[in-house]
Design a protein around this motif. Structure first.
Motif, PDB file in Angstrom:
ATOM      1  N   GLN A   1      45.131   5.088  -9.439  1.00  0.00           N
ATOM      2  CA  GLN A   1      43.986   5.729  -9.116  1.00  0.00           C
ATOM      3  C   GLN A   1      42.926   6.269  -9.649  1.00  0.00           C
ATOM      4  OE1 GLN A   1      42.976   6.478  -4.348  1.00  0.00           O
ATOM      5  NE2 GLN A   1      42.338   4.194  -4.782  1.00  0.00           N
ATOM      6  N   GLN A   2      43.692   7.831  -9.765  1.00  0.00           N
ATOM      7  CA  GLN A   2      43.000   9.240 -10.149  1.00  0.00           C
ATOM      8  C   GLN A   2      42.733   8.532 -11.923  1.00  0.00           C
ATOM      9  OE1 GLN A   2      45.795  11.954 -11.418  1.00  0.00           O
ATOM     10  NE2 GLN A   2      43.992  13.729 -10.632  1.00  0.00           N
ATOM     11  N   ALA A   3      43.920   8.011 -12.496  1.00  0.00           N
ATOM     12  CA  ALA A   3      43.371   7.172 -13.831  1.00  0.00           C
ATOM     13  C   ALA A   3      42.403   6.078 -14.173  1.00  0.00           C
ATOM     14  CB  ALA A   3      44.496   6.477 -14.227  1.00  0.00           C
ATOM     15  N   CYS A   4      41.964   5.626 -13.209  1.00  0.00           N
ATOM     16  CA  CYS A   4      40.863   4.419 -13.393  1.00  0.00           C
ATOM     17  C   CYS A   4      39.591   5.510 -13.253  1.00  0.00           C
ATOM     18  CB  CYS A   4      41.164   3.913 -12.144  1.00  0.00           C
ATOM     19  SG  CYS A   4      41.980   2.575 -12.358  1.00  0.00           S
ATOM     20  N   THR A   5      39.589   6.815 -12.246  1.00  0.00           N
ATOM     21  CA  THR A   5      38.715   7.764 -12.482  1.00  0.00           C
ATOM     22  C   THR A   5      38.519   8.316 -14.110  1.00  0.00           C
ATOM     23  OG1 THR A   5      39.519   8.957 -11.044  1.00  0.00           O
ATOM     24  CG2 THR A   5      38.680   7.636 -10.135  1.00  0.00           C
ATOM     25  N   ASN A   6      39.301   8.189 -14.737  1.00  0.00           N
ATOM     26  CA  ASN A   6      39.055   8.983 -15.971  1.00  0.00           C
ATOM     27  C   ASN A   6      39.444  10.289 -15.839  1.00  0.00           C
ATOM     28  OD1 ASN A   6      38.812   6.957 -17.288  1.00  0.00           O
ATOM     29  ND2 ASN A   6      36.294   6.505 -17.480  1.00  0.00           N
TER      30      ASN A   6
ATOM     31  N   GLN B   1      42.007  -3.350  -5.933  1.00  0.00           N
ATOM     32  CA  GLN B   1      41.710  -2.829  -4.487  1.00  0.00           C
ATOM     33  C   GLN B   1      41.819  -1.132  -4.933  1.00  0.00           C
ATOM     34  OE1 GLN B   1      43.215  -4.132  -1.407  1.00  0.00           O
ATOM     35  NE2 GLN B   1      43.250  -6.132  -1.394  1.00  0.00           N
ATOM     36  N   LEU B   2      43.015  -0.473  -5.653  1.00  0.00           N
ATOM     37  CA  LEU B   2      42.777   0.963  -6.013  1.00  0.00           C
ATOM     38  C   LEU B   2      42.023   1.745  -6.824  1.00  0.00           C
ATOM     39  CD1 LEU B   2      46.377   0.425  -6.006  1.00  0.00           C
ATOM     40  CD2 LEU B   2      45.765   2.091  -4.683  1.00  0.00           C
ATOM     41  N   ALA B   3      41.717   0.508  -8.217  1.00  0.00           N
ATOM     42  CA  ALA B   3      40.582   0.754  -8.673  1.00  0.00           C
ATOM     43  C   ALA B   3      38.997   1.097  -7.982  1.00  0.00           C
ATOM     44  CB  ALA B   3      40.308   0.084 -10.373  1.00  0.00           C
ATOM     45  N   ALA B   4      38.578  -0.056  -7.205  1.00  0.00           N
ATOM     46  CA  ALA B   4      38.075  -0.258  -6.576  1.00  0.00           C
ATOM     47  C   ALA B   4      37.957   0.842  -5.770  1.00  0.00           C
ATOM     48  CB  ALA B   4      37.919  -2.022  -6.215  1.00  0.00           C
TER      49      ALA B   4
ATOM     50  N   ILE C   1      53.049   7.165 -19.657  1.00  0.00           N
ATOM     51  CA  ILE C   1      52.224   6.304 -19.985  1.00  0.00           C
ATOM     52  C   ILE C   1      50.995   7.349 -19.538  1.00  0.00           C
ATOM     53  CG2 ILE C   1      52.890   5.783 -17.087  1.00  0.00           C
ATOM     54  CD1 ILE C   1      52.096   3.134 -18.390  1.00  0.00           C
ATOM     55  N   ASP C   2      49.997   6.703 -20.192  1.00  0.00           N
ATOM     56  CA  ASP C   2      48.605   6.953 -20.059  1.00  0.00           C
ATOM     57  C   ASP C   2      47.071   5.919 -19.894  1.00  0.00           C
ATOM     58  OD1 ASP C   2      46.571   8.682 -19.932  1.00  0.00           O
ATOM     59  OD2 ASP C   2      46.834  10.132 -21.386  1.00  0.00           O
ATOM     60  N   LEU C   3      46.735   5.741 -18.940  1.00  0.00           N
ATOM     61  CA  LEU C   3      45.278   4.782 -18.215  1.00  0.00           C
ATOM     62  C   LEU C   3      44.124   5.316 -18.311  1.00  0.00           C
ATOM     63  CD1 LEU C   3      46.029   1.119 -17.293  1.00  0.00           C
ATOM     64  CD2 LEU C   3      44.434   3.439 -15.728  1.00  0.00           C
ATOM     65  N   ARG C   4      43.078   4.606 -19.013  1.00  0.00           N
ATOM     66  CA  ARG C   4      41.936   5.322 -18.524  1.00  0.00           C
ATOM     67  C   ARG C   4      41.207   3.981 -18.337  1.00  0.00           C
ATOM     68  NH1 ARG C   4      41.054   9.533 -22.525  1.00  0.00           N
ATOM     69  NH2 ARG C   4      43.574  11.149 -22.282  1.00  0.00           N
ATOM     70  N   ARG C   5      39.953   3.239 -17.647  1.00  0.00           N
ATOM     71  CA  ARG C   5      39.054   2.612 -16.760  1.00  0.00           C
ATOM     72  C   ARG C   5      37.752   2.771 -17.428  1.00  0.00           C
ATOM     73  NH1 ARG C   5      36.511   0.110 -12.375  1.00  0.00           N
ATOM     74  NH2 ARG C   5      37.172  -1.750 -12.265  1.00  0.00           N
ATOM     75  N   ASP C   6      37.219   2.056 -18.334  1.00  0.00           N
ATOM     76  CA  ASP C   6      35.678   1.949 -18.621  1.00  0.00           C
ATOM     77  C   ASP C   6      34.592   1.647 -17.245  1.00  0.00           C
ATOM     78  OD1 ASP C   6      33.303   2.449 -20.463  1.00  0.00           O
ATOM     79  OD2 ASP C   6      33.459   0.166 -19.433  1.00  0.00           O
ATOM     80  N   ALA C   7      34.467   2.671 -16.559  1.00  0.00           N
ATOM     81  CA  ALA C   7      33.237   2.649 -14.960  1.00  0.00           C
ATOM     82  C   ALA C   7      32.941   1.218 -14.605  1.00  0.00           C
ATOM     83  CB  ALA C   7      33.174   3.531 -14.687  1.00  0.00           C
ATOM     84  N   LEU C   8      31.738   1.186 -16.092  1.00  0.00           N
ATOM     85  CA  LEU C   8      30.465  -0.215 -16.360  1.00  0.00           C
ATOM     86  C   LEU C   8      31.370  -1.513 -16.361  1.00  0.00           C
ATOM     87  CD1 LEU C   8      27.695  -0.767 -16.519  1.00  0.00           C
ATOM     88  CD2 LEU C   8      27.906  -0.263 -19.063  1.00  0.00           C
ATOM     89  N   ARG C   9      32.346  -1.654 -17.767  1.00  0.00           N
ATOM     90  CA  ARG C   9      33.527  -3.164 -17.626  1.00  0.00           C
ATOM     91  C   ARG C   9      34.468  -3.244 -16.577  1.00  0.00           C
ATOM     92  NH1 ARG C   9      30.692  -0.106 -21.675  1.00  0.00           N
ATOM     93  NH2 ARG C   9      29.562  -1.012 -22.573  1.00  0.00           N
ATOM     94  N   GLY C  10      35.400  -2.167 -15.781  1.00  0.00           N
ATOM     95  CA  GLY C  10      36.121  -2.586 -15.875  1.00  0.00           C
ATOM     96  C   GLY C  10      37.458  -2.797 -16.625  1.00  0.00           C
ATOM     97  N   ILE C  11      36.806  -2.667 -17.827  1.00  0.00           N
ATOM     98  CA  ILE C  11      38.453  -2.755 -18.742  1.00  0.00           C
ATOM     99  C   ILE C  11      39.162  -1.945 -18.663  1.00  0.00           C
ATOM    100  CG2 ILE C  11      38.994  -3.031 -21.245  1.00  0.00           C
ATOM    101  CD1 ILE C  11      35.965  -4.174 -21.535  1.00  0.00           C
TER     102      ILE C  11
END
Length: 280
Positions: free
Chosen positions: A270-275, A232-235, A9-19
């Motif tokens: 959380q690490q994945a959300c920071t790209n 909360q982790l993404a934030a 599983i691989d996850l990323r998060r767009d910082a501007l939009r939170g998508i």
């Protein structure tokens, strides 16, 4: 034969939009019944993705778009040893309502998918390319163009259904129970305490709660806590702080539930959300 080690599983998060964008592959059992607080829109890339939702079994094949609403209970399995691969977007209810304003003028803040699966090449193309733009962090103009294309496809009225229900005392009580659980989540409330607060027999309350939400109260509360933990982790909140704020016994307790639901530890999510580099 492929085994658990072939799952990823691989996850990323767009910082501007939170998508969030997620791409994953599973063989065998993938997910226990769970829900998200986002709209999930994805495309199956390879294999057959089998899951249950709306009290039905669905099979999504390559090129099929699958769509799930917030709090829609679903699971996931592969039907054979080859497994399945999919890519998916997590869109917040606020983003969907803002972009599709004309559709929800009479929806009281909710939009409901008309069907879980859709064989629509143009919609699949829009999901695929929006995913690519966000996943690879393309320039903003490209991201905006692909999001505009996606929401243009999602604005088609056949994709949505109106849902107007007459007043129902049991549903009202189930809503009160849900709100009570959320308000008292940090105290690890018991069913008897909730029943007494709502002046109803606890066995009846348990039955109508599960009939409305698809899970017994304790299991629903775990799912709610996990959805809040993702936010909360993404934030940027530390896992230990997240565990304490949401009523988990400790950080390891949060970690066990989070990995079971998301196939990532809280720290790796959380690490994945920071790209940062891939956190499989």
């Amino acid at each position: 034969m492929p085994g658990p080690d072939s799952n990823w599983i691989d996850l990323r998060r767009d910082a501007l939009r939170g998508i969030e964008t997620l791409r994953a592959h599973f063989t065998g059992h993938a997910y226990d019944p769970h829900w998200h607080d986002s709209y999930l829109i994805g495309v199956t890339e390879q294999g057959v993705q089998q899951f249950h939702s709306r009290r039905q079994q669905h099979q999504s094949r390559p090129g099929t778009v699958f769509m799930l609403e917030p709090e829609e209970l679903h699971d996931g399995d592969a039907i054979d040893a080859e497994g399945f691969t999919y890519r998916m977007l997590y869109l917040s209810p606020q983003q969907v309502l803002q972009q599709l304003d004309p559709l929800h003028a009479n929806s009281k803040g909710e939009l409901h998918f008309a069907a879980t699966l859709r064989n629509d090449n143009q919609l699949a193309y829009a999901v695929w390319h929006c995913f690519d733009a966000l996943w690879h962090n393309h320039p903003e103009l490209i991201k905006e163009a692909t999001l505009d294309r996606l929401f243009m496809q999602l604005s088609q009225h056949p994709l949505w259904r109106s849902e107007v229900h007459p007043a129902d005392r049991d549903k009202s009580l189930a809503l009160q129970a849900r709100d009570w659980l959320i308000a008292h989540h940090a105290l690890n409330p018991g069913l008897q305490a909730m029943a007494e607060a709502l002046h109803v027999d606890r066995f009846r309350l348990s039955r109508l709660f599960q009939a409305q939400w698809g899970l017994p109260p304790h299991a629903w509360l775990v799912q709610w806590r996990l959805s809040q933990a993702r936010r909360q982790l993404a934030a940027g909140s530390a896992p230990a702080e997240v565990a304490a704020s949401l009523g988990f016994a400790d950080q390891s307790h949060l970690g066990r539930w989070f990995k079971r639901a998301c196939h990532l530890t809280p720290a790796r999510y959380q690490q994945a959300c920071t790209n940062l580099p891939d956190a499989r």
